[in-house]
Write a protein that holds these residues in place. Structure first.
Motif, PDB file in Angstrom:
ATOM      1  N   ARG A 180      -2.449  -5.635  -2.318  1.00 46.47           N
ATOM      2  CA  ARG A 180      -2.367  -6.864  -1.718  1.00 46.47           C
ATOM      3  C   ARG A 180      -3.842  -7.422  -1.306  1.00 46.47           C
ATOM      4  O   ARG A 180      -4.247  -8.700  -1.543  1.00 46.47           O
ATOM      5  N   ALA A 181      -4.817  -6.638  -1.101  1.00 45.67           N
ATOM      6  CA  ALA A 181      -6.246  -6.844  -1.182  1.00 45.67           C
ATOM      7  C   ALA A 181      -6.895  -7.164  -2.640  1.00 45.67           C
ATOM      8  O   ALA A 181      -7.554  -7.950  -2.593  1.00 45.67           O
ATOM      9  N   VAL A 182      -6.461  -6.617  -3.807  1.00 49.99           N
ATOM     10  CA  VAL A 182      -6.738  -6.933  -4.892  1.00 49.99           C
ATOM     11  C   VAL A 182      -6.443  -8.421  -5.342  1.00 49.99           C
ATOM     12  O   VAL A 182      -7.036  -9.108  -5.942  1.00 49.99           O
ATOM     13  N   THR A 183      -4.835  -8.586  -4.933  1.00 46.58           N
ATOM     14  CA  THR A 183      -4.454 -10.261  -5.139  1.00 46.58           C
ATOM     15  C   THR A 183      -5.297 -11.100  -4.374  1.00 46.58           C
ATOM     16  O   THR A 183      -5.871 -12.142  -4.763  1.00 46.58           O
ATOM     17  N   SER A 184      -5.825 -10.812  -2.935  1.00 46.93           N
ATOM     18  CA  SER A 184      -6.690 -11.637  -2.282  1.00 46.93           C
ATOM     19  C   SER A 184      -8.088 -11.965  -3.202  1.00 46.93           C
ATOM     20  O   SER A 184      -8.571 -12.906  -3.178  1.00 46.93           O
ATOM     21  N   ALA A 185      -8.453 -10.814  -3.340  1.00 47.34           N
ATOM     22  CA  ALA A 185      -9.903 -10.635  -4.150  1.00 47.34           C
ATOM     23  C   ALA A 185      -9.772 -11.328  -5.329  1.00 47.34           C
ATOM     24  O   ALA A 185     -10.718 -12.334  -5.663  1.00 47.34           O
ATOM     25  N   ALA A 186      -8.804 -11.255  -5.965  1.00 41.85           N
ATOM     26  CA  ALA A 186      -8.610 -11.868  -7.295  1.00 41.85           C
ATOM     27  C   ALA A 186      -8.380 -13.427  -7.289  1.00 41.85           C
ATOM     28  O   ALA A 186      -9.055 -14.355  -8.021  1.00 41.85           O
ATOM     29  N   SER A 187      -7.565 -14.006  -6.176  1.00 42.32           N
ATOM     30  CA  SER A 187      -7.614 -15.324  -5.887  1.00 42.32           C
ATOM     31  C   SER A 187      -9.069 -15.970  -5.440  1.00 42.32           C
ATOM     32  O   SER A 187      -9.199 -17.031  -6.099  1.00 42.32           O
ATOM     33  N   LEU A 188      -9.749 -15.106  -4.847  1.00 39.53           N
ATOM     34  CA  LEU A 188     -11.008 -15.760  -4.430  1.00 39.53           C
ATOM     35  C   LEU A 188     -12.066 -15.647  -5.764  1.00 39.53           C
ATOM     36  O   LEU A 188     -12.820 -16.777  -6.027  1.00 39.53           O
ATOM     37  N   ALA A 189     -11.881 -14.880  -6.548  1.00 40.93           N
ATOM     38  CA  ALA A 189     -12.445 -14.674  -7.923  1.00 40.93           C
ATOM     39  C   ALA A 189     -12.089 -15.813  -8.821  1.00 40.93           C
ATOM     40  O   ALA A 189     -13.018 -16.591  -9.401  1.00 40.93           O
ATOM     41  N   SER A 190     -10.936 -16.099  -8.650  1.00 36.55           N
ATOM     42  CA  SER A 190     -10.402 -17.206  -9.396  1.00 36.55           C
ATOM     43  C   SER A 190     -11.112 -18.575  -9.192  1.00 36.55           C
ATOM     44  O   SER A 190     -11.608 -19.639  -9.903  1.00 36.55           O
ATOM     45  N   VAL A 191     -11.109 -18.744  -7.856  1.00 36.17           N
ATOM     46  CA  VAL A 191     -11.521 -20.016  -7.102  1.00 36.17           C
ATOM     47  C   VAL A 191     -13.027 -20.025  -7.434  1.00 36.17           C
ATOM     48  O   VAL A 191     -13.603 -21.269  -7.828  1.00 36.17           O
ATOM     49  N   THR A 192     -13.716 -18.985  -7.169  1.00 33.66           N
ATOM     50  CA  THR A 192     -15.302 -18.997  -7.503  1.00 33.66           C
ATOM     51  C   THR A 192     -15.819 -18.813  -8.818  1.00 33.66           C
ATOM     52  O   THR A 192     -17.240 -18.943  -8.980  1.00 33.66           O
ATOM     53  N   GLY A 193     -14.988 -18.513  -9.751  1.00 36.99           N
ATOM     54  CA  GLY A 193     -15.310 -18.154 -11.082  1.00 36.99           C
ATOM     55  C   GLY A 193     -16.186 -16.799 -11.184  1.00 36.99           C
ATOM     56  O   GLY A 193     -16.914 -16.584 -12.060  1.00 36.99           O
ATOM     57  N   ALA A 194     -15.945 -15.799  -9.959  1.00 30.58           N
ATOM     58  CA  ALA A 194     -16.730 -14.796  -9.974  1.00 30.58           C
ATOM     59  C   ALA A 194     -16.196 -13.627 -10.815  1.00 30.58           C
ATOM     60  O   ALA A 194     -14.837 -13.681 -11.372  1.00 30.58           O
ATOM     61  N   THR A 195     -16.972 -12.623 -11.329  1.00 27.64           N
ATOM     62  CA  THR A 195     -16.316 -11.269 -12.044  1.00 27.64           C
ATOM     63  C   THR A 195     -15.774 -10.560 -10.842  1.00 27.64           C
ATOM     64  O   THR A 195     -16.426 -10.485  -9.921  1.00 27.64           O
ATOM     65  N   LEU A 196     -14.690 -10.245 -11.304  1.00 27.79           N
ATOM     66  CA  LEU A 196     -13.794  -9.182 -10.286  1.00 27.79           C
ATOM     67  C   LEU A 196     -13.955  -7.796 -10.877  1.00 27.79           C
ATOM     68  O   LEU A 196     -13.542  -7.534 -11.751  1.00 27.79           O
ATOM     69  N   VAL A 197     -14.245  -6.945  -9.970  1.00 28.45           N
ATOM     70  CA  VAL A 197     -14.498  -5.572 -10.507  1.00 28.45           C
ATOM     71  C   VAL A 197     -13.471  -4.636  -9.465  1.00 28.45           C
ATOM     72  O   VAL A 197     -13.455  -4.672  -8.287  1.00 28.45           O
ATOM     73  N   LEU A 198     -12.535  -4.059 -10.141  1.00 31.91           N
ATOM     74  CA  LEU A 198     -11.606  -3.267  -9.455  1.00 31.91           C
ATOM     75  C   LEU A 198     -11.973  -2.003  -9.479  1.00 31.91           C
ATOM     76  O   LEU A 198     -12.522  -1.301 -10.429  1.00 31.91           O
ATOM     77  N   ALA A 199     -12.243  -1.205  -8.378  1.00 32.90           N
ATOM     78  CA  ALA A 199     -12.923   0.006  -8.117  1.00 32.90           C
ATOM     79  C   ALA A 199     -11.942   0.924  -7.522  1.00 32.90           C
ATOM     80  O   ALA A 199     -11.037   0.662  -6.587  1.00 32.90           O
ATOM     81  N   CYS A 200     -11.973   2.208  -8.111  1.00 30.72           N
ATOM     82  CA  CYS A 200     -10.792   3.284  -7.568  1.00 30.72           C
ATOM     83  C   CYS A 200     -11.775   4.556  -7.638  1.00 30.72           C
ATOM     84  O   CYS A 200     -12.313   5.126  -8.736  1.00 30.72           O
ATOM     85  N   ALA A 201     -11.962   5.181  -6.487  1.00 28.35           N
ATOM     86  CA  ALA A 201     -12.522   6.509  -6.433  1.00 28.35           C
ATOM     87  C   ALA A 201     -11.425   7.421  -6.542  1.00 28.35           C
ATOM     88  O   ALA A 201     -10.019   7.465  -6.233  1.00 28.35           O
ATOM     89  N   TYR A 202     -12.065   8.624  -7.143  1.00 25.40           N
ATOM     90  CA  TYR A 202     -11.026   9.876  -7.138  1.00 25.40           C
ATOM     91  C   TYR A 202     -11.972  11.266  -6.925  1.00 25.40           C
ATOM     92  O   TYR A 202     -13.048  11.131  -7.146  1.00 25.40           O
ATOM     93  N   ALA A 203     -11.181  11.996  -6.584  1.00 23.61           N
ATOM     94  CA  ALA A 203     -11.738  13.327  -6.474  1.00 23.61           C
ATOM     95  C   ALA A 203     -11.261  14.377  -7.683  1.00 23.61           C
ATOM     96  O   ALA A 203     -10.362  14.154  -8.035  1.00 23.61           O
ATOM     97  N   PRO A 204     -12.273  15.181  -8.064  1.00 25.71           N
ATOM     98  CA  PRO A 204     -11.971  15.927  -9.110  1.00 25.71           C
ATOM     99  C   PRO A 204     -10.891  16.928  -8.655  1.00 25.71           C
ATOM    100  O   PRO A 204     -10.785  17.485  -7.602  1.00 25.71           O
ATOM    101  N   MET A 205     -10.400  17.483  -9.878  1.00 32.35           N
ATOM    102  CA  MET A 205      -9.185  18.546  -9.351  1.00 32.35           C
ATOM    103  C   MET A 205      -9.867  19.915  -9.409  1.00 32.35           C
ATOM    104  O   MET A 205     -10.517  20.179 -10.481  1.00 32.35           O
ATOM    105  N   ARG A 206      -9.394  20.729  -8.374  1.00 28.48           N
ATOM    106  CA  ARG A 206      -9.998  22.000  -8.598  1.00 28.48           C
ATOM    107  C   ARG A 206      -9.061  22.828  -9.479  1.00 28.48           C
ATOM    108  O   ARG A 206      -8.319  22.443 -10.065  1.00 28.48           O
ATOM    109  N   GLU A 207      -9.766  23.979 -10.046  1.00 30.81           N
ATOM    110  CA  GLU A 207      -9.488  24.615 -11.412  1.00 30.81           C
ATOM    111  C   GLU A 207      -7.984  25.258 -11.000  1.00 30.81           C
ATOM    112  O   GLU A 207      -7.298  25.059 -11.961  1.00 30.81           O
TER     113      GLU A 207
END
Length: 152
Positions: free
Chosen positions: A19-46
């Motif tokens: 839902r946050a992505v959709t809001s950000a994408a709508s705003l990017a569409s209106v403003t012509g901005a580049t939208l960067v989708l970001a996801c953090a992850y933790a490395p898996m232990r051995e």
């Protein structure tokens, strides 16, 4: 309204983050901005990686490294495209969500960082600090906290 050129939005693959992505994408569409989708992850232990390999066999790559984050970003891209975003970049980065989002926004000189409100109204969020609260305190750009949960 401010003129946004680069908008970063955090996602973890959850319905509320989409839902946050959709809001950000709508705003990017209106403003012509580049939208960067970001996801953090933790490395898996051995030990976890070995257990996954034993349990999943040849499919163990799906839970190793950045693969889950990459999967979340591909799904988020679909939501962004459906909301009208045209210039979309993906960023899966290892680390804590707050650190990753703030550093990425800084590195890209983003004008806006968008995040969902999940965690703001929880007891753990109030006691330990939530991702949205921490991002809003640390970001060097505008922050939009999208109401993505009922707060109940």
């Amino acid at each position: 309204m401010a003129s946004y050129r680069t908008i970063v939005v955090g996602t973890d693959g959850s319905p509320s983050s989409f839902r946050a992505v959709t809001s950000a994408a709508s705003l990017a569409s209106v403003t012509g901005a580049t939208l960067v989708l970001a996801c953090a992850y933790a490395p898996m232990r051995e030990r976890e990686r070995n257990a996954a390999a034993d349990a999943l066999g040849e499919l163990s790559y799906k839970v190793s490294g950045s693969t889950p984050a990459d999967d979340a970003l591909r799904a988020a891209r679909e939501h962004a495209v459906a909301a009208g975003a045209r210039q979309i970049e993906l960023a899966a980065e290892e680390g804590d969500a707050v650190d990753v989002l703030v550093a990425l926004a800084d590195r890209l000189e983003a004008d806006l960082l968008v995040i969902g409100n999940r965690g703001l109204n929880s007891l753990a969020g109030r006691l330990l600090g939530s991702v949205p609260s921490s991002v809003s305190q640390r970001a060097g750009c505008d922050v939009l906290i999208v109401h993505t949960t009922s707060g109940r």
